[in-house]
Enzyme design. Sequence first.
Site, short mmCIF file in Angstrom:
data_model
loop_
_atom_site.label_atom_id
_atom_site.label_comp_id
_atom_site.label_asym_id
_atom_site.label_seq_id
_atom_site.Cartn_x
_atom_site.Cartn_y
_atom_site.Cartn_z
N VAL A 290 87.30 49.14 -79.54
CA VAL A 290 87.05 47.75 -79.14
C VAL A 290 85.89 47.59 -78.16
CG1 VAL A 290 89.40 47.01 -79.62
CG2 VAL A 290 88.83 47.84 -77.34
N LYS A 291 85.08 48.61 -78.01
CA LYS A 291 83.96 48.49 -77.07
C LYS A 291 82.72 47.87 -77.77
CE LYS A 291 85.81 50.08 -73.28
NZ LYS A 291 87.25 50.39 -73.43
N ILE A 292 81.69 47.58 -76.96
CA ILE A 292 80.52 46.84 -77.45
C ILE A 292 79.87 47.56 -78.63
CG2 ILE A 292 78.22 45.97 -76.82
CD1 ILE A 292 79.32 45.51 -73.99
#
Length: 414
Positions: free
Chosen positions: A185-187
């Site tokens: 779920v990171k950038i």
Amino acid sequence: MPGFELWGDEERKEVNEVLETGILMRYGFDSLRKGIWKSKELEAAICKRFGARYAQLTSSGTSALTTAFAALGIGAGDEVIMPSFTFVASFESVLSVGATPVLVDVDETLTMNPESVKKAISSKTKAIVPVHMCGSMADLDALLTITKEHNLILLEDACQSIGASYKGRAVGTIGHAGTFSFDFVKIMTCGEGGVVLTNDESVYIKCDGYTDHGHDHKGGADRGADQHPFIGYNYRISELHAAVGLAQVRKLDSFLDIQRRNHGYLKNILSNVPEITFRTIPDPDGDSCTFLSWFLPTEEITRNVVNELKGQGALAGNFYWYDNNWHYIRKWDHLKNYVSLHALNNDQQAALKKLQTQDFSASDAVMGRCVSTAISLLWSEEQIRERGEKIVGAIKKLLGEQSIPACVKLHLPT
Ligand SMILES: *Cc1c(COP(=O)(O)O)cnc(C)c1O
């Protein structure tokens, strides 16, 4: 926020190149891998994009932090100052190297308050770990002044702020070392993964060995000929994960453009509500805009607005961290009760026990009033307007109903 939203042919192509050779490990097997070295390629791409001299990929952001602590020589007896609002990985990684976490208050930057940091420094303090939460950044000038004055290490946890910058430099490259997470779920994502960034060659060499059982990687094509100058662990990334990251890092700037545009639209809508204030951002031009974080005047109003949105089925994507058990000290009972599967050392136990009675009212006063809205890469303008109007509607409805402090009443639309 998440790069997984724009998964596509670019990622599939990179992964397929690894699947073609079947060499899923990042080291060795030189003759079988047909020149495919995704991890090395991703490390070079990261150095170039973020302006770091060295990058060491790891299996996760958590193991990147653990690796950085070890490489910076932080361990038993050392105190590490970290913020009360972060992800649980902050204290997990400190504890994992035997060091002692010391928690300090956050302010309206949603990152550690430099004044609280100063008060927490003791003769055992070794490092300060600002966490650049929710896409933005800590007040690095103030923190660098403190670390220089007290001769401390600055390790930046930039896991949530990949692509953010502070006065023109990428966050994660400004302290002695910095970390990114590439979890799902990171950038940008690798599926799972992380990286340690540093400009210090000796720190990098330690990271390189530590993540691979202490291998010095000087044995050439023969892993068996490597020496082990120190004890390490296995925090390696796989070639499959690195392949995903390689496609994602090339798309990062387009993710950031979309985030900044969508964040701008939403902020415009919420700016119509005089009761809303926004997070303080030390360098607004450097915000990665992965979240829009906003405050209401009191905890009670905020809680009621959150409940109203929940009742309307419109809370998804709006985070009330104050009640969240991953991100804020208030709900970290396992930490405060030091429930560990293995024995913690005496310093660690004493420090965690102290958390049970430590006063975090300054953090509570910020976090109790804060909501962060995650910015999607997939929103249409229409969807952003709908989302914004739901939030505005919930606030207007509630502020009309409940007793509002006089200072807030003054601002009510007539
Ligand atoms: C995600 C995150 C981490 C840990 O990353 P993982 O890859 O999930 O282990 C560390 N710190 C912060 C602030 C994070 O958000």
